[in-house]
Scaffold this motif. Structure first.
Motif, PDB file in Angstrom:
ATOM      1  N   GLU A  62       0.944  -1.186   0.002  1.00 49.61           N
ATOM      2  CA  GLU A  62       0.020   0.010  -0.065  1.00 49.61           C
ATOM      3  C   GLU A  62       0.917   1.130  -0.011  1.00 49.61           C
ATOM      4  O   GLU A  62       1.810   1.068   0.723  1.00 49.61           O
ATOM      5  CB  GLU A  62      -0.737   0.024   1.349  1.00 49.61           C
ATOM      6  N   TRP A  63       0.530   2.048  -0.803  1.00 48.72           N
ATOM      7  CA  TRP A  63       1.288   3.743  -0.749  1.00 48.72           C
ATOM      8  C   TRP A  63       0.915   4.299   0.725  1.00 48.72           C
ATOM      9  O   TRP A  63      -0.166   4.635   0.895  1.00 48.72           O
ATOM     10  CB  TRP A  63       0.751   4.378  -1.882  1.00 48.72           C
ATOM     11  N   THR A  64       1.952   4.575   1.219  1.00 48.41           N
ATOM     12  CA  THR A  64       1.841   5.204   2.469  1.00 48.41           C
ATOM     13  C   THR A  64       2.979   6.054   2.936  1.00 48.41           C
ATOM     14  O   THR A  64       3.998   6.191   2.354  1.00 48.41           O
ATOM     15  CB  THR A  64       1.535   4.194   3.636  1.00 48.41           C
ATOM     16  N   THR A  65       2.936   6.793   4.224  1.00 43.72           N
ATOM     17  CA  THR A  65       3.825   7.671   4.495  1.00 43.72           C
ATOM     18  C   THR A  65       4.204   7.181   6.037  1.00 43.72           C
ATOM     19  O   THR A  65       3.329   6.689   6.839  1.00 43.72           O
ATOM     20  CB  THR A  65       3.384   9.119   4.537  1.00 43.72           C
TER      21      THR A  65
ATOM     22  N   TYR B  85     -10.893   3.499  -1.124  1.00 47.11           N
ATOM     23  CA  TYR B  85     -10.141   2.583  -1.723  1.00 47.11           C
ATOM     24  C   TYR B  85      -8.610   2.567  -1.163  1.00 47.11           C
ATOM     25  O   TYR B  85      -7.840   1.493  -1.146  1.00 47.11           O
ATOM     26  CB  TYR B  85     -10.056   2.994  -3.313  1.00 47.11           C
ATOM     27  N   PHE B  87      -7.025   3.732   1.745  1.00 48.21           N
ATOM     28  CA  PHE B  87      -7.254   3.937   3.197  1.00 48.21           C
ATOM     29  C   PHE B  87      -5.872   3.867   3.836  1.00 48.21           C
ATOM     30  O   PHE B  87      -5.711   4.726   4.859  1.00 48.21           O
ATOM     31  CB  PHE B  87      -7.842   2.807   3.806  1.00 48.21           C
ATOM     32  N   ALA B  88      -4.837   3.637   3.140  1.00 54.96           N
ATOM     33  CA  ALA B  88      -3.624   3.540   4.002  1.00 54.96           C
ATOM     34  C   ALA B  88      -2.635   4.888   3.462  1.00 54.96           C
ATOM     35  O   ALA B  88      -1.604   5.115   4.115  1.00 54.96           O
ATOM     36  CB  ALA B  88      -2.751   2.431   3.671  1.00 54.96           C
ATOM     37  N   ASN B  89      -3.282   5.455   2.483  1.00 50.67           N
ATOM     38  CA  ASN B  89      -2.620   6.725   1.951  1.00 50.67           C
ATOM     39  C   ASN B  89      -2.717   7.881   2.639  1.00 50.67           C
ATOM     40  O   ASN B  89      -3.730   8.574   2.768  1.00 50.67           O
ATOM     41  CB  ASN B  89      -3.138   7.051   0.360  1.00 50.67           C
ATOM     42  N   VAL B  90      -1.634   8.267   3.511  1.00 54.01           N
ATOM     43  CA  VAL B  90      -1.824   9.450   4.434  1.00 54.01           C
ATOM     44  C   VAL B  90      -2.047  10.671   3.698  1.00 54.01           C
ATOM     45  O   VAL B  90      -2.752  11.419   4.183  1.00 54.01           O
ATOM     46  CB  VAL B  90      -0.498   9.307   5.206  1.00 54.01           C
TER      47      VAL B  90
END
Lengths: 201, 174
Positions: A62-65, B85, B87-90
């Motif tokens: 998942e794309w995250t920070t 869709y 949900f983890a994208n800060v």
């Protein structure tokens, strides 16, 4: 300071089975050294499947920070991993060495003829041993890396590994990170002194 | 080969000692090739899926930028839909929470900010948004707690120190 995706390659932390590693995957990740914290942005592996990982790593991410304040960083070092590389090489080479030594082991004593067979076999088996080691080297990504260890909000130690190229950029990154960490530590010390003075009043 | 001869061959295969027909079929080179191709197709599909997701993410960001105003309904709906869709994208989450603040829905913004902090506990903007939302809602004690927690790890963030002082002034403790 920002390390762009083209200069950064995320690497698996320590081993495939390591639970304390944040495993970023793909080639679009970036690292930013901000005034307040170090920010890693990219595809973070959220689901781990032992064999499927090798092919579908990015689909399971998942794309995250992830934001890491400088005061939470325990250490950040460049590691060559020489010992680990030698260990894996010996581990790969051992079965081939054993096969080559079979004539000597079965005869019970070293003669001129079985020593010749042993050396010949060893020479022939060196090629597949090296191929097997190369495969392991690239699959397990054993090469040198920058290892960043930090404490999460719940106190658990986590690890992020990555490779920064070229060398000059890596040196600059480590230098800047160290100076930011020092500044953060000084600021925290100053704050705690102020808080103590406030309490005394 | 006519049908009768083929039936005879099949009967012979069944009678012959050795692996059953199913195993013979499984070991057939064509079947093996099919398996390899299927495996490669699955891997290629995964790569395409990942690239597609990445491009969609960029497209949404471009669309959102083209909308112009952060207060428009379309911009808000776009972010809301994407957040279900991704949900983890800060980054998306923060933009959504900021859009809520722009609409003066502070309670919702505080909830979203707390969700951001579950994903990324030390996110500077997330913490500041949460502290500001609490301040706007009049939850001064909670706002001070958020500021204190962040100042404990990043002592030189003047934004949090100032907000903390504002809260204390409003509470009448300073």
């Amino acid at each position: 300071m920002k390390i762009e995706a083209k200069n950064l390659r995320p690497l698996p932390s320590v081993s495939l089975f390591n639970r304390n590693g944040l495993n970023f995957v793909g080639s679009a990740n970036t690292i930013q050294l901000l005034d307040t914290a170090l920010v890693v942005e990219g595809l973070l592996k959220t689901l781990g499947l032992i064999v499927v990982d090798l092919l579908f790593r990015q689909a399971l991410s998942e794309w995250t920070t992830v934001t890491i304040p400088y005061s939470r960083i325990v250490s950040c070092n460049y590691k060559r991993n020489n010992l680990k590389i030698i260990f894996v090489f010996l581990l790969t080479y051992f079965p081939f060495l054993l096969v080559a030594a079979l004539p000597v082991l079965t005869d019970g004593r070293i003669t001129e003829s079985n020593l010749g067979i042993f050396l010949g076999l060893l020479l022939v088996l060196t090629i597949p041993a090296c191929i097997a080691f190369a495969v392991l080297f690239f699959v397990m990504r054993l090469g040198p890396r920058v290892v960043l260890i930090f404490r999460r909000a719940d106190g658990r130690q986590m690890q992020v590994s990555f490779r920064i190229t070229p060398k000059s950029l890596r040196a600059k990154f480590l230098e800047r990170l160290e100076s930011n960490r020092k500044t953060a530590t000084q600021a925290l010390g100053h704050n705690s002194r102020l808080a103590e003075e406030g309490n005394h009043r | 080969m006519d049908a009768r001869a083929a039936a005879d061959v099949a009967r012979e295969i069944e009678r012959a000692p050795g692996p059953p027909t199913r195993q013979i079929v499984a070991n057939c080179p064509v079947k093996r090739l099919e398996k390899v191709i299927g495996f490669k197709l699955a891997a290629s599909a995964a790569v395409i899926y990942v690239r597609l997701r990445g491009l969609q993410r960029e497209k949404v960001l471009r669309d959102a930028a083209l909308e112009g105003g952060a207060g428009s309904d379309r911009y808000f709906d776009l972010l809301h839909k994407e957040l279900d869709y991704r949900f983890a994208n800060v980054g998306f989450h923060l933009k959504y929470a900021e859009a809520l603040v722009a609409r003066n829905r502070m309670a919702d913004a505080a909830v979203e900010a707390r969700l951001i902090l579950v994903q990324d506990p030390y996110n500077f903007n997330g913490n500041l948004l949460l502290a500001n939302s609490y301040y706007s809602l009049g939850l001064l004690r909670e706002s001070i707690d958020v500021c204190d927690q962040y100042l404990a790890v990043s002592g030189y963030c003047f934004e949090f120190s100032e907000l903390r002082e504002l809260c204390q002034q409003r509470m009448g403790t300073v």
